[in-house]
Design an enzyme around this catalytic site. Structure first.
Site, PDB file in Angstrom:
ATOM      1  N   LYS A   1     118.438 -23.254  50.022  1.00 33.67           N
ATOM      2  CA  LYS A   1     117.502 -23.117  48.902  1.00 33.67           C
ATOM      3  C   LYS A   1     117.668 -24.293  47.948  1.00 33.67           C
ATOM      4  O   LYS A   1     118.648 -24.383  47.216  1.00 33.67           O
ATOM      5  CB  LYS A   1     117.708 -21.815  48.127  1.00 33.67           C
TER       6      LYS A   1
ATOM      7  N   GLU B   1     131.019 -25.412  43.859  1.00 33.50           N
ATOM      8  CA  GLU B   1     131.262 -26.718  43.248  1.00 33.50           C
ATOM      9  C   GLU B   1     130.546 -26.668  41.909  1.00 33.50           C
ATOM     10  O   GLU B   1     129.322 -26.672  41.855  1.00 33.50           O
ATOM     11  CB  GLU B   1     130.725 -27.811  44.163  1.00 33.50           C
TER      12      GLU B   1
ATOM     13  N   CYS C   1     128.170 -33.797  38.000  1.00 33.07           N
ATOM     14  CA  CYS C   1     129.236 -32.810  37.755  1.00 33.07           C
ATOM     15  C   CYS C   1     130.548 -33.493  37.386  1.00 33.07           C
ATOM     16  O   CYS C   1     131.339 -32.952  36.631  1.00 33.07           O
ATOM     17  CB  CYS C   1     129.405 -31.902  38.957  1.00 33.07           C
TER      18      CYS C   1
ATOM     19  N   GLU D   1     130.287 -28.700  28.826  1.00 35.80           N
ATOM     20  CA  GLU D   1     129.557 -29.654  29.659  1.00 35.80           C
ATOM     21  C   GLU D   1     128.169 -29.868  29.055  1.00 35.80           C
ATOM     22  O   GLU D   1     127.436 -28.911  28.834  1.00 35.80           O
ATOM     23  CB  GLU D   1     129.423 -29.100  31.083  1.00 35.80           C
TER      24      GLU D   1
HETATM   25  P1  NAI Z   1     121.855 -23.542  37.797  1.00 28.42           P
HETATM   26  O1  NAI Z   1     123.272 -23.296  38.118  1.00 28.42           O
HETATM   27  O2  NAI Z   1     121.049 -22.441  37.209  1.00 28.42           O
HETATM   28  O3  NAI Z   1     121.065 -24.029  39.119  1.00 28.42           O
HETATM   29  C1  NAI Z   1     121.648 -24.493  40.311  1.00 28.42           C
HETATM   30  C2  NAI Z   1     121.032 -23.777  41.507  1.00 28.42           C
HETATM   31  O4  NAI Z   1     121.337 -22.394  41.433  1.00 28.42           O
HETATM   32  C3  NAI Z   1     119.504 -23.866  41.593  1.00 28.42           C
HETATM   33  O5  NAI Z   1     119.126 -23.964  42.946  1.00 28.42           O
HETATM   34  C4  NAI Z   1     119.077 -22.522  41.036  1.00 28.42           C
HETATM   35  O6  NAI Z   1     117.811 -22.104  41.511  1.00 28.42           O
HETATM   36  C5  NAI Z   1     120.161 -21.612  41.567  1.00 28.42           C
HETATM   37  N1  NAI Z   1     120.352 -20.349  40.830  1.00 28.42           N
HETATM   38  C6  NAI Z   1     120.171 -20.111  39.501  1.00 28.42           C
HETATM   39  N2  NAI Z   1     120.454 -18.833  39.209  1.00 28.42           N
HETATM   40  C7  NAI Z   1     120.822 -18.233  40.361  1.00 28.42           C
HETATM   41  C8  NAI Z   1     121.236 -16.914  40.711  1.00 28.42           C
HETATM   42  N3  NAI Z   1     121.322 -15.946  39.790  1.00 28.42           N
HETATM   43  N4  NAI Z   1     121.561 -16.654  41.999  1.00 28.42           N
HETATM   44  C9  NAI Z   1     121.484 -17.610  42.927  1.00 28.42           C
HETATM   45  N5  NAI Z   1     121.098 -18.877  42.668  1.00 28.42           N
HETATM   46  C10 NAI Z   1     120.768 -19.194  41.398  1.00 28.42           C
HETATM   47  O7  NAI Z   1     121.796 -24.801  36.854  1.00 28.42           O
HETATM   48  P2  NAI Z   1     120.624 -25.248  35.846  1.00 28.42           P
HETATM   49  O8  NAI Z   1     120.147 -24.078  35.062  1.00 28.42           O
HETATM   50  O9  NAI Z   1     119.618 -25.991  36.582  1.00 28.42           O
HETATM   51  O10 NAI Z   1     121.423 -26.216  34.876  1.00 28.42           O
HETATM   52  C11 NAI Z   1     122.198 -25.671  33.812  1.00 28.42           C
HETATM   53  C12 NAI Z   1     123.501 -26.394  33.652  1.00 28.42           C
HETATM   54  O11 NAI Z   1     124.270 -26.229  34.821  1.00 28.42           O
HETATM   55  C13 NAI Z   1     123.405 -27.888  33.465  1.00 28.42           C
HETATM   56  O12 NAI Z   1     123.166 -28.240  32.136  1.00 28.42           O
HETATM   57  C14 NAI Z   1     124.767 -28.316  33.931  1.00 28.42           C
HETATM   58  O13 NAI Z   1     125.698 -28.145  32.886  1.00 28.42           O
HETATM   59  C15 NAI Z   1     125.091 -27.353  35.040  1.00 28.42           C
HETATM   60  N6  NAI Z   1     124.808 -27.914  36.366  1.00 28.42           N
HETATM   61  C16 NAI Z   1     125.850 -28.416  37.097  1.00 28.42           C
HETATM   62  C17 NAI Z   1     125.619 -29.016  38.317  1.00 28.42           C
HETATM   63  C18 NAI Z   1     126.717 -29.582  39.132  1.00 28.42           C
HETATM   64  O14 NAI Z   1     126.483 -30.505  39.896  1.00 28.42           O
HETATM   65  N7  NAI Z   1     127.917 -29.052  39.066  1.00 28.42           N
HETATM   66  C19 NAI Z   1     124.260 -29.174  38.861  1.00 28.42           C
HETATM   67  C20 NAI Z   1     123.232 -28.559  38.029  1.00 28.42           C
HETATM   68  C21 NAI Z   1     123.524 -27.985  36.824  1.00 28.42           C
END
Ligand code: NAI
Ligand code: MG
Length: 497
Positions: free
Chosen positions: A191, A266, A300, A400
Site C-alpha cells: 500500500k 521503521e 527519517c 520530529e
Molecule cells: P503516516 O505514518 O500517517 O503515514 C505513513 C503510511 O502509513 C501511509 O501509507 C499511510 O497511509 C499509512 N497509515 C496511516 N495511518 C494508518 C493506519 N491507521 N493503519 C495503517 N496504515 C496507516 O505519516 P504521515 O501522516 O504521512 O506523516 C506524519 C509524520 O510522520 C511526519 O511529519 C513525520 O514526522 C512522520 N513520517 C515519518 C516517515 C519516516 O520515514 N520514518 C515517513 C513519513 C512520515
C-alpha cells in the site's frame, strides 16, 4: 531520449481515469468505484485520479497473494528463476529511469537532480542486490548431542506480507520493501502512501512486464485508516512491514495482535549530528546541510539536532545559515532546484506550527522561518531554517519536525554531548564530524542509534543494514540483516537409528 514534464502529464499511464490498482495481475478499479487525487506539491495542481482501495480490495489482494504463495506461480519457480525476475525488474527500472525520476519529482516535489541520481538508481540497485540473495538462503546442519539424529534448519518464507510505505521516498521505499520480501519467497500486498501513489503503480506495470506470476505483487493505493488499517489487521496476512510515523507504527503493532503477525517498523527520528572542533569544516558544513535539507528535511534519518562545539559554534552557524539562505528553492522538476516543496498542505502546516512553537519558546531563527514569496512559489514551500538559542527541553529540540528545520545546540565535552544526544525517545541515526579516529569511534560507540555516519551523512546502500534503536523501530532493512525479517527457520529432526 529525454523525457519532459508534458510527456509525463500526457502519458497513457497518467491520463487513465482513474489510474488503476494491481490485483492478481490485473489492473482494476476499486470495488467501491471510489477514487482520490494526487497533487503536484509545487503548485497544488492535480496530477492524476487514482483508484482508492478499501476493505474489499485489500481482501481480494490478500487472497491473490495467498493463492500465489500456496499454489501459484511463485512457489513453483526455482530460486534461480525468481532471482532472474528481480534482476530483470532492476533492468526495467533503469531503462525507464528518466520517466520514473520525473514522475517521482512531480508527485513528491523532490528535486529532479536527486530523484534521477539517487532515488531511481538506488531502487534498481536494491532489486539487484536482493536478486543475488535468492539462491543463497541456506539453512544449517546442527551438531546436536542426541544420538543418531540428523538435524538441519531450513530458511522458509513467511507467506503473505503486507507493506505500508510513506511518501518521502516513494519508489525507494517500495524497493526496500519489495526486494527482500520477494527474494525470500514471500508474496506481497503493497500500500503506497496516499500522497504519492504514482511511481509504485508504474513499478507495478514494470513488474508485470518483467513477467512476475500474477498475484505475487499486488499494489493497492488508498488511505491509511481504511486500506492501511485493513491490511494491518488482516487475519490472513503473515507479516506487516511499515515505514512512517511512530504514532501509526504503534497502531500497526496493536493491529497485529489478532493473528500475531510478525511486524517490522521503521519509524521517526530526531537524529543528532555532532561537529567537533577538529573536523574538516568545509566537509562538516556541507554534511550538516545535506543532513537536514536533503529531501526538504523529510527524511527519517534527518540530522535535525546539530550539536556544535562551543569553540566553533558561531562560525558554523553563520556559514550554515549563509549556505541555507543561498539554496535554490523551486519546483522539483526544475533541474536547478536544490530545495523543493513539502509534500502537502498538512505537512506545511505541521512544519510552520513547529517554527512558531520554536519562536514562542524563545528560540531564534538565524535564517529562514518563513514561506518564500507566494506569487513566485505558490506550492507548499518553506525556507530552510536554522534555529539558534535552543535548549534541549524545547519542543523543537525533542520532536520530529520532518521539514528543513535544524536546531543548533552548543556543547563542550564528549561525555556531555553523547549524554544529551542520547536523551531522546528516538535512536535512528547520528552523525559525527572529527578528524580524530579515536574520538570518532569513542563517540560512535556511545551513541544509541541504529546507524552512525562518521564524516558523512545520509548515505545508504542495499548491503548496509539500517533501522532504529528505541522508539525508532523494530528490525532492520537492507543487508543480510533483513533476511531474518522475511524468513522463518524450520528445524528438521531425522532419526537415523
Ligand atoms: P503516516 O505514518 O500517517 O503515514 C505513513 C503510511 O502509513 C501511509 O501509507 C499511510 O497511509 C499509512 N497509515 C496511516 N495511518 C494508518 C493506519 N491507521 N493503519 C495503517 N496504515 C496507516 O505519516 P504521515 O501522516 O504521512 O506523516 C506524519 C509524520 O510522520 C511526519 O511529519 C513525520 O514526522 C512522520 N513520517 C515519518 C516517515 C519516516 O520515514 N520514518 C515517513 C513519513 C512520515
Ligand atoms: Mg502527490
Amino acid at each position: 531520449m529525454a523525457v519532459g514534464v508534458s510527456d509525463i502529464l500526457q502519458s497513457a499511464f497518467l491520463t487513465q481515469h482513474p489510474v488503476k490498482m494491481l490485483i492478481k495481475g490485473q489492473w482494476v478499479e476499486s470495488a467501491s468505484g471510489k477514487t482520490f487525487e494526487t497533487f503536484d506539491p509545487s503548485s497544488g495542481r492535480v496530477l492524476a485520479t487514482v483508484a482508492e482501495g478499501g476493505q474489499e480490495d485489500i481482501d481480494r489482494a490478500v487472497r491473490a497473494a495467498r493463492k500465489a504463495f500456496e499454489s501459484g506461480g511463485w512457489s513453483r519457480l526455482t530460486p534461480s528463476q525468481r532471482g532472474r525476475l528481480l534482476w530483470k525488474l532492476a533492468d526495467l527500472i533503469e531503462q525507464n529511469a528518466d520517466e520514473l525520476a520525473l514522475l517521482e519529482s512531480l508527485d513528491n516535489g523532490k528535486p529532479i537532480r536527486y530523484a534521477r541520481s539517487i532515488d531511481i538508481p538506488q531502487a534498481a540497485d536494491h532489486f539487484r542486490y536482493f536478486a543475488g540473495w535468492v539462491t543463497k538462503l541456506e539453512g544449517n546442519t546442527i551438531p546436536v548431542s542426541v544420538p543418531n539424529m540428523f538435524t538441519y534448519t531450513l530458511r522458509e518464507p513467511l507467506g503473505v506480507v503486507g507493506q505500508i510505505i510513506p511518501w518521502n521516498f516513494p519508489l525507494q521505499m517500495a524497493a526496500w520493501k519489495l526486494a527482500p520480501a520477494l527474494a525470500c519467497g514471500n508474496t506481497v500486498v503493497l500500500k503506497p502512501a496516499e500522497q504519492t501513489p504514482l511511481t509504485a503503480l508504474r513499478l507495478g506495470e514494470l513488474i508485470c512486464e518483467a513477467g512476475f506470476p500474477r498475484g505475487v505483487v499486488n499494489i493497492v493505493p488508498g488511505f491509511g485508516d481504511t486500506a492501511g488499517a485493513t491490511l494491518a489487521a488482516h487475519p490472513d496476512v503473515d507479516k506487516i512491514a511499515f515505514t512512517g510515523s511512530t504514532e501509526v507504527g504503534k497502531k500497526i503493532l496493536q493491529a497485529s495482535v489478532g493473528n500475531l503477525k510478525k511486524v517490522t517498523l521503521e519509524l521517526g527520528g530526531k537524529s543528532p549530528n555532532i561537529i567537533f572542533p577538529d573536523a574538516d569544516m568545509k566537509l562538516a558544513i556541507r554534511g550538516a546541510m545535506n543532513a537536514i535539507f536533503f529531501n526538504q528535511g523529510q527524511v527519517c534519518t534527518a540530522g535535525s539536532r546539530l550539536f556544535v562545539h562551543t569553540s566553533i559554534y558561531d562560525q558554523v552557524i553563520s556559514e550554515l545559515s549563509k549556505a541555507a539562505s543561498n539554496m535554490k528553492i523551486g519546483a522539483g522538476a526544475d533541474p536547478a532546484t536544490e530545495l523543493g516543496p513539502l509534500i502537502s498542505p498538512e505537512q506545511l502546516e505541521r512544519v510552520k506550527h513547529y517554527i512558531e512553537l520554536g519562536r514562542s519558546e524563545g528560540a531564534v531563527p538565524v535564517t529562514g522561518g518563513q514561506r518564500p514569496e507566494r506569487e513566485q512559489l505558490p506550492g507548499y514551500f518553506i525556507q530552510p531554517t536554522v534555529f539558534d538559542k535552543v535548549h534541549d527541553q524545547m519542543t523543537i529540540a525533542r520532536e520530529e519536525i520532518f521539514g528543513p528545520v535544524v536546531v543548533a545546540l552548543p556543547f563542550d565535552t564528549i561525555e556531555e554531548v553523547t549524554t544529551r544526544a542520547n536523551r531522546s525517545m528516538y535512536g535512528l541515526a547520528a552523525g559525527v564530524w572529527t578528524t580524530d579516529v579515536k574520538k570518532a569511534h569513542e563517540v560512535s560507540a556511545a551513541l544509541k542509534a541504529g546507524v552512525v555516519w562518521i564524516n558523512t551523512y545520509n548515505v545508504f546502500d542495499a548491503a548496509a543494514p539500517m533501522g532504529g534503536y528505541k522508539q525508532s523501530g523494530y528490525g532492520r532493512e537492507m543487508g543480510h540483516a533483513v533476511l531474518d525479517a522475511y524468513t522463518q527457520l524450520k528445524t528438521v529432526w531425522v532419526n537415523l537409528w
